[in-house]
Design a protein around this motif. Structure first.
Motif, PDB file in Angstrom:
ATOM      1  N   UNK A 110      26.590   8.055  38.703  1.00 21.36           N
ATOM      2  CA  UNK A 110      26.557   6.603  38.513  1.00 21.36           C
ATOM      3  C   UNK A 110      25.600   6.214  37.397  1.00 21.36           C
ATOM      4  N   UNK A 111      24.703   7.120  37.013  1.00 22.28           N
ATOM      5  CA  UNK A 111      23.764   6.814  35.946  1.00 22.28           C
ATOM      6  C   UNK A 111      24.337   6.961  34.554  1.00 22.28           C
ATOM      7  N   UNK A 112      25.569   7.441  34.457  1.00 22.09           N
ATOM      8  CA  UNK A 112      26.216   7.612  33.155  1.00 22.09           C
ATOM      9  C   UNK A 112      27.224   6.485  32.949  1.00 22.09           C
ATOM     10  N   UNK A 113      26.935   5.515  32.050  1.00 27.50           N
ATOM     11  CA  UNK A 113      27.845   4.380  31.866  1.00 27.50           C
ATOM     12  C   UNK A 113      29.225   4.785  31.368  1.00 27.50           C
ATOM     13  N   UNK A 114      29.316   5.897  30.641  1.00 24.95           N
ATOM     14  CA  UNK A 114      30.634   6.354  30.180  1.00 24.95           C
ATOM     15  C   UNK A 114      31.487   6.806  31.351  1.00 24.95           C
ATOM     16  N   UNK A 115      30.864   7.464  32.319  1.00 22.37           N
ATOM     17  CA  UNK A 115      31.603   7.883  33.512  1.00 22.37           C
ATOM     18  C   UNK A 115      32.119   6.662  34.281  1.00 22.37           C
ATOM     19  N   UNK A 116      31.246   5.692  34.468  1.00 20.85           N
ATOM     20  CA  UNK A 116      31.621   4.502  35.227  1.00 20.85           C
ATOM     21  C   UNK A 116      32.742   3.735  34.524  1.00 20.85           C
ATOM     22  N   UNK A 117      32.642   3.592  33.210  1.00 20.76           N
ATOM     23  CA  UNK A 117      33.664   2.865  32.450  1.00 20.76           C
ATOM     24  C   UNK A 117      35.008   3.583  32.535  1.00 20.76           C
ATOM     25  N   UNK A 118      34.988   4.908  32.434  1.00 20.14           N
ATOM     26  CA  UNK A 118      36.236   5.672  32.499  1.00 20.14           C
ATOM     27  C   UNK A 118      36.856   5.576  33.888  1.00 20.14           C
ATOM     28  N   UNK A 119      36.025   5.665  34.926  1.00 10.02           N
ATOM     29  CA  UNK A 119      36.539   5.536  36.289  1.00 10.02           C
ATOM     30  C   UNK A 119      37.152   4.159  36.516  1.00 10.02           C
TER      31      UNK A 119
END
Length: 237
Positions: A208-217
Motif C-alpha cells: 500500500x506504500x507504493x502509489x504505482x501499485x495502488x493506481x494500477x490496482x
C-alpha cells in the motif's frame, strides 16, 4: 510498515457432502505441498502451540474425512476446520476451511494466514508462490473469487472487506463470472485450466506504500467492475 498478507478463496454456499469436502481438501493440501517447504506438514489448530503439536495429521482424503466427519462437522454449518503448519510465531501459516454449509447465512471459504516475518515470509510473499497457492485453491475448491493481498490494502479499498468486490496483488475470477478483458502492463493474466483466470498486478511485492501499485490496482478494478466481474459473495462464516 510491516504489512500482513493473507490468501482467500470464497464461494457462495455450495451444499455438498462431507466426503466431497474431504476430497477437495486433499487436493488443496497436495497441490500446496510443492509450493513451499513449510507447507508440507500440518497440525490441527488448538488453544496453544504445545497443544497443537500433539495433533499432527496427514492431509489425505482418508484422514481428512475422519476429522471432518467427527470433530469438525456441525449441523447447518457443515465442515469448519483450522490447521497450522507448526512453524515458530511469525513464520507460521494457518489454514481455515468452511465447506458444505446448508445455511443461507454462511458461505464457504479457504483462507490462509501467511507468515509475518523471517525467511518463510520472504519466500512466501512473492508473486510466483502466491500465484501457485491461489491456483491450488482454485483447482481444489472451484471458488467464485480468490485473493492474495495485504490486509492493509484490503481495508483501504473495501470498507467492509466484502469478498468478490475488490482486486488485490493476485486475484482469481471464476469463468462463471464472465470473460476477463485485456488488462494493462505489467499485469499478468493466466488461465487456470477450465476453472477461471488468475490476475497478478505486479511481479514485485505489492504494498500500500507504493502509489504505482495502488493506481494500477484501481485501474484493473475499474476495468473488471465495468465488465461485471466483481460481485459480492454472500456472508462468510
Amino acid at each position: 510498515m510491516n504489512e500482513k498478507y493473507y490468501l482467500g478463496a470464497y464461494w457462495p454456499g455450495r451444499v455438498e457432502p462431507v466426503e466431497s469436502c474431504a476430497r477437495r481438501a486433499e487436493v488443496f493440501f497436495r497441490l500446496l505441498a510443492p509450493v513451499e517447504p513449510t507447507f508440507n506438514r500440518w497440525f490441527e489448530k488448538a488453544k496453544s502451540r504445545a497443544d497443537a503439536l500433539r495433533y499432527p495429521f496427514v492431509p489425505n482424503e482418508e484422514s481428512l474425512l475422519n476429522l471432518f466427519s467427527t470433530k469438525y462437522r456441525l449441523e447447518q454449518v457443515g465442515v469448519s476446520f483450522s490447521a497450522w503448519n507448526g512453524e515458530p510465531d511469525g513464520a507460521s501459516t494457518g489454514v481455515r476451511l468452511a465447506c458444505g454449509s446448508t445455511s443461507d447465512l454462511l458461505g464457504d471459504l479457504c483462507v490462509m494466514e501467511l507468515p509475518t516475518r523471517g525467511e518463510a515470509r520472504e519466500r512466501v510473499l512473492t508473486a510466483p508462490v502466491l500465484s501457485q497457492a491461489l491456483r491450488a485453491a482454485a483447482l481444489a475448491w472451484d471458488p467464485q473469487w480468490g485473493i492474495a493481498t495485504s490486509t492493509a490494502h484490503r481495508d483501504r479499498v473495501s470498507e467492509f472487506a466484502v469478498p468478490g468486490t475488490f482486486v488485490g496483488w493476485v486475484t482469481y475470477l471464476s469463468r462463471r463470472l464472465g470473460t476477463v478483458p485485456p488488462l494493462p502492463s505489467p499485469v499478468h493474466v493466466e488461465l487456470i485450466e477450465d476453472k477461471g483466470t488468475l490476475i497478478v498486478i505486479c511481479p514485485e511485492r505489492f504494498t500500500v506504500g507504493n502509489p504505482e501499485h495502488i493506481a494500477l490496482a484501481e485501474q484493473v478494478h475499474d476495468q473488471l467492475n465495468r465488465a461485471g466481474l466483481l460481485k459480492p459473495i454472500p456472508p462468510q462464516g
